[in-house]
Write a protein that holds these residues in place. Structure first.
Motif, short mmCIF file in Angstrom:
data_model
loop_
_atom_site.label_atom_id
_atom_site.label_comp_id
_atom_site.label_asym_id
_atom_site.label_seq_id
_atom_site.Cartn_x
_atom_site.Cartn_y
_atom_site.Cartn_z
N THR A 23 -2.14 8.22 -0.60
CA THR A 23 -1.95 8.17 -1.77
C THR A 23 -2.69 7.31 -2.31
OG1 THR A 23 -0.34 10.38 -1.00
CG2 THR A 23 -1.17 9.77 -3.20
N THR A 24 -1.79 6.71 -2.35
CA THR A 24 -2.19 5.00 -3.15
C THR A 24 -3.42 4.66 -3.14
OG1 THR A 24 -0.36 4.49 -2.86
CG2 THR A 24 -1.80 2.55 -3.62
N THR A 25 -3.99 4.76 -1.96
CA THR A 25 -5.28 4.33 -2.33
C THR A 25 -6.58 5.66 -2.68
OG1 THR A 25 -4.98 3.43 0.26
CG2 THR A 25 -7.23 3.89 -0.17
N THR A 26 -5.78 6.38 -2.95
CA THR A 26 -7.15 7.43 -3.75
C THR A 26 -6.87 7.41 -4.77
OG1 THR A 26 -7.17 9.20 -1.30
CG2 THR A 26 -7.74 9.69 -3.41
N ALA A 27 -5.72 7.38 -5.12
CA ALA A 27 -5.81 6.87 -6.36
C ALA A 27 -6.33 5.88 -7.53
CB ALA A 27 -4.01 6.89 -6.69
N ILE A 28 -6.70 4.23 -6.27
CA ILE A 28 -7.47 3.94 -6.68
C ILE A 28 -8.69 4.36 -6.63
CG2 ILE A 28 -7.41 1.33 -6.41
CD1 ILE A 28 -4.56 0.86 -5.59
N THR A 29 -8.81 4.78 -5.47
CA THR A 29 -11.15 4.57 -5.87
C THR A 29 -10.75 5.69 -6.65
OG1 THR A 29 -10.38 4.49 -2.95
CG2 THR A 29 -11.78 5.47 -4.08
N GLN A 30 -9.94 6.77 -7.36
CA GLN A 30 -10.20 7.62 -8.42
C GLN A 30 -10.26 6.93 -9.41
OE1 GLN A 30 -11.51 10.91 -8.33
NE2 GLN A 30 -11.09 10.36 -5.74
N PHE A 31 -9.62 5.76 -9.39
CA PHE A 31 -9.24 5.39 -10.74
C PHE A 31 -10.57 4.53 -11.25
CE2 PHE A 31 -8.71 1.33 -12.59
CZ PHE A 31 -8.40 1.87 -13.92
N ARG A 32 -11.09 3.56 -10.02
CA ARG A 32 -12.22 2.87 -10.11
C ARG A 32 -13.54 3.52 -9.66
NH1 ARG A 32 -12.99 -0.63 -4.78
NH2 ARG A 32 -12.99 1.95 -3.53
N SER A 33 -13.82 4.91 -9.87
CA SER A 33 -14.96 5.58 -9.95
C SER A 33 -14.62 6.90 -9.93
CB SER A 33 -15.61 6.17 -8.14
OG SER A 33 -14.88 6.68 -7.56
N SER A 34 -14.16 7.27 -10.90
CA SER A 34 -13.83 8.12 -11.78
C SER A 34 -15.07 8.67 -12.70
CB SER A 34 -11.89 8.72 -12.33
OG SER A 34 -12.49 7.65 -12.96
N SER A 35 -15.88 9.87 -12.98
CA SER A 35 -16.26 9.63 -14.33
C SER A 35 -15.78 9.44 -15.46
CB SER A 35 -16.91 11.62 -14.01
OG SER A 35 -15.41 12.38 -14.42
N PHE A 36 -14.63 9.76 -16.04
CA PHE A 36 -14.37 9.33 -16.82
C PHE A 36 -14.23 7.77 -17.06
CE2 PHE A 36 -10.77 7.91 -19.21
CZ PHE A 36 -10.73 8.66 -20.22
N MET A 37 -13.80 7.21 -15.97
CA MET A 37 -13.98 5.60 -15.96
C MET A 37 -15.05 5.23 -15.96
SD MET A 37 -12.43 2.18 -16.45
CE MET A 37 -12.51 1.28 -15.93
N ALA A 66 -12.85 -8.49 -18.08
CA ALA A 66 -12.93 -7.81 -17.78
C ALA A 66 -12.35 -6.72 -16.78
CB ALA A 66 -13.56 -6.67 -17.97
N CYS A 67 -13.09 -7.60 -15.73
CA CYS A 67 -12.51 -8.12 -14.08
C CYS A 67 -10.91 -7.98 -14.08
CB CYS A 67 -12.39 -9.38 -13.67
SG CYS A 67 -14.67 -8.61 -13.20
N LEU A 68 -10.19 -8.91 -15.11
CA LEU A 68 -8.79 -8.95 -14.68
C LEU A 68 -7.71 -7.09 -15.63
CD1 LEU A 68 -8.13 -12.65 -16.15
CD2 LEU A 68 -7.93 -12.06 -13.59
N CYS A 74 -5.67 -2.19 -11.31
CA CYS A 74 -4.42 -1.80 -9.28
C CYS A 74 -3.47 -1.94 -9.08
CB CYS A 74 -6.10 -2.11 -8.54
SG CYS A 74 -8.16 -1.38 -9.21
N SER A 75 -3.34 -3.03 -9.48
CA SER A 75 -1.73 -3.87 -9.04
C SER A 75 -1.28 -3.44 -9.68
CB SER A 75 -1.87 -5.47 -10.11
OG SER A 75 -3.24 -6.47 -9.75
N ILE A 76 -0.77 -2.75 -11.13
CA ILE A 76 0.90 -1.84 -11.59
C ILE A 76 0.40 -0.60 -10.55
CG2 ILE A 76 1.23 -0.62 -13.02
CD1 ILE A 76 -0.15 -2.29 -15.15
N LEU A 77 -0.59 -0.46 -9.65
CA LEU A 77 -0.71 0.91 -9.09
C LEU A 77 0.20 0.70 -7.57
CD1 LEU A 77 -3.91 2.97 -9.36
CD2 LEU A 77 -1.60 4.49 -10.34
#
Length: 97
Positions: A23-37, A66-68, A74-77
């Protein structure tokens, strides 16, 4: 023991322990590649970063920040996931760091 009580006491805690990592991996992936982002965040962040770069000529500093920002989210998640894993850990069974 009734079936529902068995589910709550035995099946659900085991399933939660197994599901946390995925679930954590999926959440980070969704944050990274979501259409909203991609639509809002990425374009806005890139636009602002490019504008700052054109004014100051500090490319690495601007995109480094920006990278930070992304790394911070991602670190918080990940930290929340580790906390949840520790709470669900069975003492003496496996190692949770």
């Amino acid at each position: 023991m009734p079936a529902f009580q068995t589910f709550l006491d035995i099946t659900l805690p085991i399933a939660l322990r197994v599901a946390i990592t995925g679930t954590t991996t999926t959440a980070i992936t969704q944050f990274r590649s979501s259409s909203f982002m991609i639509v809002v965040g990425y374009q806005e962040l890139t636009y602002v970063a490019n504008r700052i770069v054109s004014d100051t000529f500090k490319v690495f500093e601007t995109f480094g920040i920006a990278c930070l920002m992304y790394l911070l989210v991602c670190s918080i998640l990940s930290a929340l996931s580790r906390t949840f894993e520790r709470r669900l850990a069975i003492p003496g069974l496996g190692v949770v760091k």
